[in-house]
Design a protein around this motif. Structure first.
Motif, PDB file in Angstrom:
ATOM      1  N   ALA A   1       3.454  17.755  18.517  1.00 56.50           N
ATOM      2  CA  ALA A   1       2.451  18.671  17.987  1.00 56.50           C
ATOM      3  C   ALA A   1       1.579  18.043  16.905  1.00 56.50           C
ATOM      4  CB  ALA A   1       3.141  19.929  17.455  1.00 56.50           C
ATOM      5  N   ASP A   2       2.174  17.229  16.037  1.00 52.39           N
ATOM      6  CA  ASP A   2       1.418  16.682  14.902  1.00 52.39           C
ATOM      7  C   ASP A   2       1.087  15.201  15.055  1.00 52.39           C
ATOM      8  OD1 ASP A   2       3.967  15.686  14.698  1.00 52.39           O
ATOM      9  OD2 ASP A   2       4.124  15.973  12.519  1.00 52.39           O
ATOM     10  N   THR A   3       1.333  14.647  16.235  1.00 55.07           N
ATOM     11  CA  THR A   3       1.154  13.205  16.404  1.00 55.07           C
ATOM     12  C   THR A   3      -0.310  12.792  16.240  1.00 55.07           C
ATOM     13  OG1 THR A   3       3.034  13.123  17.915  1.00 55.07           O
ATOM     14  CG2 THR A   3       1.549  11.240  17.921  1.00 55.07           C
ATOM     15  N   ASP A   4      -1.225  13.568  16.796  1.00 56.75           N
ATOM     16  CA  ASP A   4      -2.639  13.211  16.718  1.00 56.75           C
ATOM     17  C   ASP A   4      -3.093  13.121  15.259  1.00 56.75           C
ATOM     18  OD1 ASP A   4      -5.745  14.172  16.768  1.00 56.75           O
ATOM     19  OD2 ASP A   4      -5.236  13.053  18.572  1.00 56.75           O
ATOM     20  N   GLN A   5      -2.673  14.076  14.437  1.00 53.88           N
ATOM     21  CA  GLN A   5      -3.052  14.047  13.033  1.00 53.88           C
ATOM     22  C   GLN A   5      -2.412  12.864  12.316  1.00 53.88           C
ATOM     23  OE1 GLN A   5      -5.296  15.646  11.361  1.00 53.88           O
ATOM     24  NE2 GLN A   5      -4.778  14.620   9.443  1.00 53.88           N
ATOM     25  N   ARG A   6      -1.177  12.551  12.658  1.00 51.23           N
ATOM     26  CA  ARG A   6      -0.508  11.407  12.032  1.00 51.23           C
ATOM     27  C   ARG A   6      -1.214  10.099  12.400  1.00 51.23           C
ATOM     28  NH1 ARG A   6       4.791  12.311   9.894  1.00 51.23           N
ATOM     29  NH2 ARG A   6       5.517  14.433  10.284  1.00 51.23           N
ATOM     30  N   ILE A   7      -1.717  10.007  13.627  1.00 56.35           N
ATOM     31  CA  ILE A   7      -2.454   8.803  14.025  1.00 56.35           C
ATOM     32  C   ILE A   7      -3.759   8.712  13.240  1.00 56.35           C
ATOM     33  CG2 ILE A   7      -3.740   7.763  15.944  1.00 56.35           C
ATOM     34  CD1 ILE A   7      -1.478   8.703  17.772  1.00 56.35           C
ATOM     35  N   THR A   8      -4.407   9.854  13.008  1.00 56.80           N
ATOM     36  CA  THR A   8      -5.650   9.864  12.238  1.00 56.80           C
ATOM     37  C   THR A   8      -5.440   9.292  10.833  1.00 56.80           C
ATOM     38  OG1 THR A   8      -6.499  11.754  13.473  1.00 56.80           O
ATOM     39  CG2 THR A   8      -7.477  11.352  11.312  1.00 56.80           C
ATOM     40  N   THR A   9      -4.296   9.566  10.239  1.00 56.64           N
ATOM     41  CA  THR A   9      -4.020   9.102   8.868  1.00 56.64           C
ATOM     42  C   THR A   9      -3.229   7.795   8.836  1.00 56.64           C
ATOM     43  OG1 THR A   9      -1.991  10.455   8.784  1.00 56.64           O
ATOM     44  CG2 THR A   9      -4.043  11.464   8.004  1.00 56.64           C
ATOM     45  N   LEU A  10      -3.012   7.181  10.007  1.00 55.67           N
ATOM     46  CA  LEU A  10      -2.172   5.986  10.058  1.00 55.67           C
ATOM     47  C   LEU A  10      -2.790   4.793   9.336  1.00 55.67           C
ATOM     48  CD1 LEU A  10       0.300   4.423  11.065  1.00 55.67           C
ATOM     49  CD2 LEU A  10      -0.921   4.028  13.231  1.00 55.67           C
ATOM     50  N   ALA A  11      -4.071   4.511   9.588  1.00 59.14           N
ATOM     51  CA  ALA A  11      -4.693   3.326   8.998  1.00 59.14           C
ATOM     52  C   ALA A  11      -4.628   3.341   7.466  1.00 59.14           C
ATOM     53  CB  ALA A  11      -6.126   3.165   9.495  1.00 59.14           C
ATOM     54  N   PRO A  12      -5.005   4.453   6.799  1.00 65.75           N
ATOM     55  CA  PRO A  12      -4.866   4.470   5.338  1.00 65.75           C
ATOM     56  C   PRO A  12      -3.424   4.316   4.880  1.00 65.75           C
ATOM     57  CG  PRO A  12      -6.298   6.251   6.078  1.00 65.75           C
ATOM     58  CD  PRO A  12      -5.681   5.658   7.300  1.00 65.75           C
ATOM     59  N   ALA A  13      -2.485   4.912   5.623  1.00 66.39           N
ATOM     60  CA  ALA A  13      -1.077   4.802   5.239  1.00 66.39           C
ATOM     61  C   ALA A  13      -0.590   3.363   5.338  1.00 66.39           C
ATOM     62  CB  ALA A  13      -0.224   5.712   6.127  1.00 66.39           C
ATOM     63  N   LEU A  14      -0.964   2.669   6.400  1.00 63.68           N
ATOM     64  CA  LEU A  14      -0.564   1.274   6.550  1.00 63.68           C
ATOM     65  C   LEU A  14      -1.259   0.395   5.520  1.00 63.68           C
ATOM     66  CD1 LEU A  14      -0.483   0.795  10.440  1.00 63.68           C
ATOM     67  CD2 LEU A  14       1.433   1.172   8.882  1.00 63.68           C
ATOM     68  N   GLY A  15      -2.516   0.728   5.198  1.00 63.73           N
ATOM     69  CA  GLY A  15      -3.228  -0.027   4.173  1.00 63.73           C
ATOM     70  C   GLY A  15      -2.540   0.061   2.828  1.00 63.73           C
ATOM     71  N   PHE A  16      -1.903   1.195   2.571  1.00 73.37           N
ATOM     72  CA  PHE A  16      -1.187   1.381   1.302  1.00 73.37           C
ATOM     73  C   PHE A  16       0.103   0.578   1.268  1.00 73.37           C
ATOM     74  CE2 PHE A  16       1.812   3.709  -1.422  1.00 73.37           C
ATOM     75  CZ  PHE A  16       1.099   3.742  -2.612  1.00 73.37           C
ATOM     76  N   SER A  17       0.799   0.516   2.416  1.00 71.08           N
ATOM     77  CA  SER A  17       2.096  -0.168   2.447  1.00 71.08           C
ATOM     78  C   SER A  17       1.991  -1.643   2.818  1.00 71.08           C
ATOM     79  CB  SER A  17       3.044   0.538   3.431  1.00 71.08           C
ATOM     80  OG  SER A  17       2.504   0.527   4.743  1.00 71.08           O
ATOM     81  N   MET A  18       0.887  -2.026   3.513  1.00 71.08           N
ATOM     82  CA  MET A  18       0.705  -3.412   3.944  1.00 71.08           C
ATOM     83  C   MET A  18      -0.485  -4.005   3.182  1.00 71.08           C
ATOM     84  SD  MET A  18       3.002  -3.751   6.485  1.00 71.08           S
ATOM     85  CE  MET A  18       2.393  -5.107   7.475  1.00 71.08           C
ATOM     86  N   THR A  19      -0.326  -4.182   1.893  1.00 72.00           N
ATOM     87  CA  THR A  19      -1.458  -4.549   1.036  1.00 72.00           C
ATOM     88  C   THR A  19      -1.982  -5.950   1.306  1.00 72.00           C
ATOM     89  OG1 THR A  19       0.107  -5.242  -0.687  1.00 72.00           O
ATOM     90  CG2 THR A  19      -0.725  -2.977  -0.793  1.00 72.00           C
ATOM     91  N   ASP A  20      -1.220  -6.794   1.998  1.00 68.14           N
ATOM     92  CA  ASP A  20      -1.662  -8.155   2.274  1.00 68.14           C
ATOM     93  C   ASP A  20      -2.302  -8.288   3.651  1.00 68.14           C
ATOM     94  OD1 ASP A  20       0.578  -7.722   3.799  1.00 68.14           O
ATOM     95  OD2 ASP A  20       1.645  -9.537   3.185  1.00 68.14           O
ATOM     96  N   THR A  21      -2.477  -7.161   4.359  1.00 69.97           N
ATOM     97  CA  THR A  21      -2.874  -7.216   5.766  1.00 69.97           C
ATOM     98  C   THR A  21      -4.014  -6.256   6.062  1.00 69.97           C
ATOM     99  OG1 THR A  21      -0.557  -7.687   6.340  1.00 69.97           O
ATOM    100  CG2 THR A  21      -2.029  -7.072   8.141  1.00 69.97           C
ATOM    101  N   LEU A  22      -5.022  -6.748   6.793  1.00 73.45           N
ATOM    102  CA  LEU A  22      -6.075  -5.904   7.344  1.00 73.45           C
ATOM    103  C   LEU A  22      -5.673  -5.513   8.764  1.00 73.45           C
ATOM    104  CD1 LEU A  22      -9.226  -7.895   6.176  1.00 73.45           C
ATOM    105  CD2 LEU A  22      -8.356  -5.767   5.196  1.00 73.45           C
ATOM    106  N   ILE A  23      -5.709  -4.220   9.074  1.00 72.50           N
ATOM    107  CA  ILE A  23      -5.200  -3.744  10.356  1.00 72.50           C
ATOM    108  C   ILE A  23      -6.293  -2.973  11.089  1.00 72.50           C
ATOM    109  CG2 ILE A  23      -3.423  -2.390  11.517  1.00 72.50           C
ATOM    110  CD1 ILE A  23      -1.647  -2.767   9.101  1.00 72.50           C
ATOM    111  N   THR A  24      -6.631  -3.437  12.286  1.00 75.94           N
ATOM    112  CA  THR A  24      -7.554  -2.731  13.168  1.00 75.94           C
ATOM    113  C   THR A  24      -6.741  -2.103  14.287  1.00 75.94           C
ATOM    114  OG1 THR A  24      -9.277  -4.358  12.677  1.00 75.94           O
ATOM    115  CG2 THR A  24      -9.621  -2.934  14.590  1.00 75.94           C
ATOM    116  N   ILE A  25      -7.010  -0.833  14.580  1.00 77.27           N
ATOM    117  CA  ILE A  25      -6.202  -0.077  15.530  1.00 77.27           C
ATOM    118  C   ILE A  25      -7.112   0.609  16.542  1.00 77.27           C
ATOM    119  CG2 ILE A  25      -4.453   1.736  15.800  1.00 77.27           C
ATOM    120  CD1 ILE A  25      -3.928   1.470  12.763  1.00 77.27           C
ATOM    121  N   THR A  26      -6.721   0.564  17.815  1.00 72.59           N
ATOM    122  CA  THR A  26      -7.353   1.414  18.826  1.00 72.59           C
ATOM    123  C   THR A  26      -6.273   2.303  19.425  1.00 72.59           C
ATOM    124  OG1 THR A  26      -7.105  -0.348  20.484  1.00 72.59           O
ATOM    125  CG2 THR A  26      -9.240  -0.143  19.382  1.00 72.59           C
ATOM    126  N   ALA A  27      -6.647   3.539  19.766  1.00 74.87           N
ATOM    127  CA  ALA A  27      -5.671   4.525  20.245  1.00 74.87           C
ATOM    128  C   ALA A  27      -6.153   5.156  21.535  1.00 74.87           C
ATOM    129  CB  ALA A  27      -5.452   5.607  19.188  1.00 74.87           C
TER     130      ALA A  27
END
Length: 277
Positions: free
Chosen positions: A107-133
Motif C-alpha cells: 500500500a505505501d511502497t510507491d510513496q516510500r520509493i518517492t522519498t527513497l533518493a533523499p533518504a539514501l542521500g542522508f545515509s550514503m553521504t559519500d555517494t551520488l545515487i541515480t535511480i529509475t523505477a
C-alpha cells in the motif's frame, strides 16, 4: 573490517542454509519464485517495483577520501539503508557501481520509493545515487529490469542530476532515442559541431544545467561570458536562432538523438547492467 552484504538464516532451507538478498533477487529475475521469501520476512506480491541504481562518488569529496571508500562496505551500507527504508529485507543485486533492487508493491511502497533518493542521500553521504523505477508483475520482472536499466543509461548519458526518475520523466527522451530516420535527421543537425569537442561538451553541460549559465560556468571552470560565446557559436554553426527562442527545443532534441546515433558503448553509463557489474 568492512561489513558483508546481509545473509538471513532460513529455518526452512536445507541444512539450515542461509540465503543472501542477491540469491533471492536472481531467483525472482529468472522468473522463479523463492519459497523462503516469506520466512525471511520479505513480502511476496504479484506486483513489484524494479529499481535500477547507479552509484558514483561525490566529486566534492577530496580525492584521497574517494579512493578510501571500500566498495564492499558501500554495498553493505546501501543494503542496510534499503532494508530500513522499506522496513523489510530487500532483494538486491548490487555491485560497486550500481545494480538492481526489487521491492514488493504494498500500500505505501510507491510513496516510500518517492522519498527513497533523499533518504539514501542522508545515509550514503559519500555517494551520488541515480535511480529509475518501473512497476511490473512478478512474471514480467526480467523484462522490467532490463527496461529500468535502459532508462538509467539514458538518464546518465543525458547528464541528469542524481535522483529518482520514473518512465514519465524520461518518456520524451526515450522516444527520441528510438532508431529510425527521425533520429538520424535530428542527430545530423549537430554534425557541424563534430570538429569542436569543447562546443559539444558545453552544450551537454548547459542543457543538463537547465541553461543556467552560472552553473555551467562553474561546472566547466570557465567564465560565464565564455558560455554565452560558445552557445552563440553553436547556434551559428547549426543554423538555429539564439538560445531562449523556440529553437532551444530543436537543439535539445538534436542533442538527445546525437547521443544515440554516435554512442560510445565504452562509457560507464552504457555499462549499466541488471547484474550490478
Amino acid at each position: 573490517m568492512p561489513n558483508k552484504p546481509p545473509e538471513i538464516a532460513c529455518a526452512s532451507c536445507p541444512g539450515g542454509a542461509s540465503l543472501s538478498m542477491s540469491q533471492i533477487a536472481r531467483t525472482l529475475l529468472s522468473g522463479g519464485v523463492c519459497a523462503q521469501s516469506r520466512a525471511l520476512g520479505i513480502p511476496t506480491e504479484s506486483v513489484y517495483f524494479v529499481l535500477a541504481l547507479a552509484l558514483n562518488d561525490r566529486t566534492s569529496m577530496p580525492r584521497r577520501a574517494r579512493s578510501a571508500v571500500d566498495p564492499t562496505d558501500r554495498i553493505a551500507r546501501l543494503q542496510t539503508s534499503l532494508d530500513a527504508h522499506f522496513e523489510h529485507p530487500v532483494p538486491t543485486i548490487i555491485g560497486a557501481r550500481g545494480g538492481t533492487v526489487l521491492i514488493p508493491a504494498q500500500a505505501d511502497t510507491d510513496q516510500r520509493i518517492t522519498t527513497l533518493a533523499p533518504a539514501l542521500g542522508f545515509s550514503m553521504t559519500d555517494t551520488l545515487i541515480t535511480i529509475t523505477a518501473i512497476e511490473a508483475s512478478s512474471e514480467d520482472l526480467p523484462h522490467a529490469a532490463g527496461f529500468a536499466h535502459e532508462l538509467l543509461e539514458l538518464a546518465l548519458r543525458l547528464g541528469k542530476p542524481p535522483r529518482l526518475y520514473r518512465f514519465g520523466d524520461l518518456a520524451l527522451e526515450y522516444q527520441l532515442t528510438r532508431p529510425g530516420p527521425a533520429r538520424r535527421h535530428l542527430a545530423n543537425m549537430l554534425e557541424p559541431l563534430h570538429p569542436f569537442p569543447d562546443l559539444i561538451q558545453t552544450l551537454r553541460v548547459h542543457l543538463g544545467n537547465g541553461l543556467n549559465r552560472r552553473d555551467t560556468a562553474r561546472s566547466l571552470h570557465i567564465h560565464a561570458n565564455t558560455i554565452d560565446y560558445r552557445m552563440k557559436r553553436i547556434c551559428q554553426l547549426t543554423g538555429l536562432d539564439e538560445i531562449g527562442t523556440p529553437d532551444i527545443w530543436r537543439l535539445y532534441t538534436a542533442y538527445v538523438a546525437h547521443l544515440y546515433e554516435h554512442r560510445d558503448d565504452s562509457t560507464p553509463a552504457a555499462r549499466s547492467t541488471v547484474s550490478g557489474a
